[in-house]
Design a protein around this motif. Structure first.
Motif, PDB file in Angstrom:
ATOM      1  N   GLY A 103       0.814  -1.208   0.000  1.00  0.00           N
ATOM      2  CA  GLY A 103       0.000   0.000   0.000  1.00  0.00           C
ATOM      3  C   GLY A 103       0.843   1.252   0.000  1.00  0.00           C
ATOM      4  O   GLY A 103       2.007   1.237   0.426  1.00  0.00           O
ATOM      5  N   GLN A 104       0.269   2.352  -0.467  1.00  0.00           N
ATOM      6  CA  GLN A 104       0.998   3.610  -0.531  1.00  0.00           C
ATOM      7  C   GLN A 104       0.015   4.759  -0.405  1.00  0.00           C
ATOM      8  O   GLN A 104      -1.140   4.667  -0.838  1.00  0.00           O
ATOM      9  CB  GLN A 104       1.772   3.730  -1.841  1.00  0.00           C
ATOM     10  N   LEU A 105       0.459   5.854   0.217  1.00  0.00           N
ATOM     11  CA  LEU A 105      -0.377   7.039   0.352  1.00  0.00           C
ATOM     12  C   LEU A 105       0.472   8.272   0.103  1.00  0.00           C
ATOM     13  O   LEU A 105       1.441   8.530   0.829  1.00  0.00           O
ATOM     14  CB  LEU A 105      -1.002   7.109   1.750  1.00  0.00           C
ATOM     15  N   PHE A 106       0.134   9.029  -0.909  1.00  0.00           N
ATOM     16  CA  PHE A 106       0.841  10.275  -1.177  1.00  0.00           C
ATOM     17  C   PHE A 106       0.450  11.307  -0.132  1.00  0.00           C
ATOM     18  O   PHE A 106      -0.727  11.475   0.192  1.00  0.00           O
ATOM     19  CB  PHE A 106       0.498  10.797  -2.573  1.00  0.00           C
ATOM     20  N   ILE A 107       1.443  11.997   0.411  1.00  0.00           N
ATOM     21  CA  ILE A 107       1.202  13.040   1.407  1.00  0.00           C
ATOM     22  C   ILE A 107       1.471  14.391   0.766  1.00  0.00           C
ATOM     23  O   ILE A 107       2.578  14.640   0.275  1.00  0.00           O
ATOM     24  CB  ILE A 107       2.104  12.868   2.646  1.00  0.00           C
ATOM     25  N   ARG A 108       0.493  15.247   0.788  1.00  0.00           N
ATOM     26  CA  ARG A 108       0.675  16.564   0.177  1.00  0.00           C
ATOM     27  C   ARG A 108       1.666  17.402   0.987  1.00  0.00           C
ATOM     28  O   ARG A 108       1.806  17.246   2.176  1.00  0.00           O
ATOM     29  CB  ARG A 108      -0.660  17.305   0.082  1.00  0.00           C
ATOM     30  N   GLY A 109       2.323  18.327   0.295  1.00  0.00           N
ATOM     31  CA  GLY A 109       3.304  19.187   0.937  1.00  0.00           C
ATOM     32  C   GLY A 109       4.571  19.196   0.124  1.00  0.00           C
ATOM     33  O   GLY A 109       4.787  18.355  -0.747  1.00  0.00           O
ATOM     34  N   SER A 110       5.438  20.153   0.385  1.00  0.00           N
ATOM     35  CA  SER A 110       6.666  20.270  -0.402  1.00  0.00           C
ATOM     36  C   SER A 110       7.521  19.030  -0.265  1.00  0.00           C
ATOM     37  O   SER A 110       8.162  18.585  -1.207  1.00  0.00           O
ATOM     38  CB  SER A 110       7.453  21.505   0.051  1.00  0.00           C
ATOM     39  N   SER A 111       7.542  18.439   0.922  1.00  0.00           N
ATOM     40  CA  SER A 111       8.236  17.172   1.153  1.00  0.00           C
ATOM     41  C   SER A 111       7.825  16.650   2.514  1.00  0.00           C
ATOM     42  O   SER A 111       7.431  17.411   3.381  1.00  0.00           O
ATOM     43  CB  SER A 111       9.762  17.355   1.106  1.00  0.00           C
ATOM     44  N   VAL A 112       7.900  15.347   2.665  1.00  0.00           N
ATOM     45  CA  VAL A 112       7.620  14.758   3.973  1.00  0.00           C
ATOM     46  C   VAL A 112       8.943  14.758   4.721  1.00  0.00           C
ATOM     47  O   VAL A 112       9.724  13.825   4.649  1.00  0.00           O
ATOM     48  CB  VAL A 112       7.052  13.343   3.830  1.00  0.00           C
ATOM     49  N   LEU A 113       9.209  15.832   5.398  1.00  0.00           N
ATOM     50  CA  LEU A 113      10.520  16.065   5.996  1.00  0.00           C
ATOM     51  C   LEU A 113      10.399  15.975   7.501  1.00  0.00           C
ATOM     52  O   LEU A 113       9.488  16.538   8.095  1.00  0.00           O
ATOM     53  CB  LEU A 113      11.028  17.445   5.562  1.00  0.00           C
ATOM     54  N   ALA A 114      11.321  15.255   8.136  1.00  0.00           N
ATOM     55  CA  ALA A 114      11.426  15.179   9.597  1.00  0.00           C
ATOM     56  C   ALA A 114      10.058  15.239  10.277  1.00  0.00           C
ATOM     57  O   ALA A 114       9.537  16.278  10.529  1.00  0.00           O
ATOM     58  CB  ALA A 114      12.302  16.272  10.137  1.00  0.00           C
ATOM     59  N   HIS A 115       9.453  14.151  10.556  1.00  0.00           N
ATOM     60  CA  HIS A 115       9.707  12.746  10.280  1.00  0.00           C
ATOM     61  C   HIS A 115       9.437  11.887  11.508  1.00  0.00           C
ATOM     62  O   HIS A 115      10.278  11.570  12.227  1.00  0.00           O
ATOM     63  CB  HIS A 115      11.126  12.464   9.762  1.00  0.00           C
ATOM     64  N   ASP A 116       8.345  11.481  11.813  1.00  0.00           N
ATOM     65  CA  ASP A 116       8.131  10.500  12.852  1.00  0.00           C
ATOM     66  C   ASP A 116       6.805   9.810  12.591  1.00  0.00           C
ATOM     67  O   ASP A 116       5.900  10.385  11.979  1.00  0.00           O
ATOM     68  CB  ASP A 116       8.131  11.151  14.241  1.00  0.00           C
ATOM     69  N   LEU A 117       6.712   8.564  13.066  1.00  0.00           N
ATOM     70  CA  LEU A 117       5.512   7.766  12.904  1.00  0.00           C
ATOM     71  C   LEU A 117       5.137   7.135  14.230  1.00  0.00           C
ATOM     72  O   LEU A 117       6.015   6.738  14.998  1.00  0.00           O
ATOM     73  CB  LEU A 117       5.731   6.644  11.888  1.00  0.00           C
TER      74      LEU A 117
END
Length: 378
Positions: A103-117
């Protein structure tokens, strides 16, 4: 190294010996070992290397991504990882030798930068310094769905029940209600310093580590009214909990330290050891603590044994070749890493330490991993 996975025999830690190299490929960024297979993060994804014959490792398969992986969290049988350019990937790790991107999900924004889940039940929480907090439903891992979010510059996240706890880049600890996941709401804020990096939960307490201001401990029994109960003066880049012990990777003077939180309102420093370099990432599990530290291209994975009952014992050290290490997670005797351009799966293999005790006798010791059975052969 130079496009190769290099195998090093550490039977004698004082005299490591190179025993084999994999076929050349893209520049490796990290490596993780699971039994007789290695997972190597490289430009464009992860390759799986068969180590049955250490002198002649062979490439067995690949998992492809399109960019840098910066965070990882696990909830069996899935590993969730965030890619810098395109967002969330869901990997099925039922067969750890052949993880599958499901599975995959695109996250809007300039970049997914720093970073935690953080994973809590059927929800995944992503904290991004550029695109904010994202609340993601993973009831169907093949179709992760973004439910809502907040425009915050958050760098770390922890979750429990209907509340999410964030370390925000601006220097604040924030508590967010996700009772309505489509409309997360900030219910409390508290100052933490100017560079918060990590957040963790311990019972009714939330721990927030700041690279400059140290570790702050908040009582969040009432999430909408957190109260500061203690501060530990230790600049904090990495933080992991082991029972009542907080393991802290410090920044200003590179050290690894343990703080006893039996009484979180009166933390006690119980152990400290100098580190070669600032700690980059940390995870705990199975009685062990895993610490990645280093600078530039020189990095190490240090493993500490917490089962001795006394001070933690340094168990082993491995060179960590390639790019920066962004995140570690531990689940069911396996260590997962996100680094550079890939995700790695490391299997824990207890290794005996031998120490002469005099009169022709030897003492054999090794870390104890929960759930393991051991057979000692003559």
């Amino acid at each position: 190294v130079g496009g190769n996975l290099v195998l090093v025999d550490l039977s004698n830690p004082g005299q490591p010996v190179i025993v084999g190299k994999s076929p050349p490929g893209a520049m490796p960024q990290f490596v993780a070992v699971d039994g007789n297979r290695a997972f190597v993060g490289e430009v464009g994804g992860m390759k799986i290397v068969n180590l049955t014959d250490p002198a002649a490792p062979t490439i067995e398969g690949r998992v492809l991504t399109s960019g840098d992986l910066v965070a990882i969290a696990t909830a069996w049988p899935y590993a969730y990882t965030v890619e810098l350019q395109s967002g969330l990937y869901v990997l099925d790790v039922t067969n750890r030798s052949r993880p599958v991107n499901v599975g995959q999900l695109f996250i809007r924004g300039s970049s997914v930068l720093a970073h935690d889940l953080a994973v809590d039940g059927q929800r995944l929480y992503l904290a991004s310094a550029s695109s904010g907090l994202h609340v993601i439903e993973v009831t169907n891992p093949t179709r992760p769905k973004r439910l809502g979010g907040l425009a915050l510059r958050c760098r770390a996240v922890a979750a429990r029940g209907s509340h999410v706890y964030l370390a925000e880049s601006g220097g604040e600890f924030k508590v967010v209600s996700v009772a309505d996941p489509a409309n997360p709401t900030i219910v409390a804020s508290a100052p933490t310093g100017d560079d918060p990096r990590v957040v963790a939960l311990h019972g009714q307490y939330a721990l927030v580590g700041d690279a400059n201001a140290g570790l702050r401990i908040f009582d969040v029994k009432e999430p909408s009214a957190p109260s500061l109960v203690a501060t530990v003066e230790s600049s904090t880049l990495a933080l992991a909990m082991k029972g009542n012990q907080a393991i802290i990777g410090s920044a200003r003077i590179p050290t690894l330290s343990v703080v006893d939180l039996t009484d979180p309102t009166a933390p006690v420093s119980s152990w400290q050891s100098p580190a070669n370099y600032a700690v980059k990432a940390m995870a705990t599990g199975g009685g062990l603590a895993f610490v990645v530290n280093g600078s530039g291209l020189k990095k190490y994975l240090d493993v500490y044994d917490f089962t001795t009952g006394d001070a933690p014992q340094h168990w082993q050290r491995m060179n960590w070749f390639g790019g920066k290490v962004d995140d570690l997670d531990f689940e069911t005797r396996f260590l997962y890493s996100a680094s550079g351009e890939g995700v790695g799966v490391h299997r824990l293999t207890p290794r005996l330490s031998v120490r002469p005790t005099g009169a022709g006798k030897l003492a054999l010791t090794m870390p104890s991993l929960a759930g393991h059975r051991y057979f000692l052969e003559e």
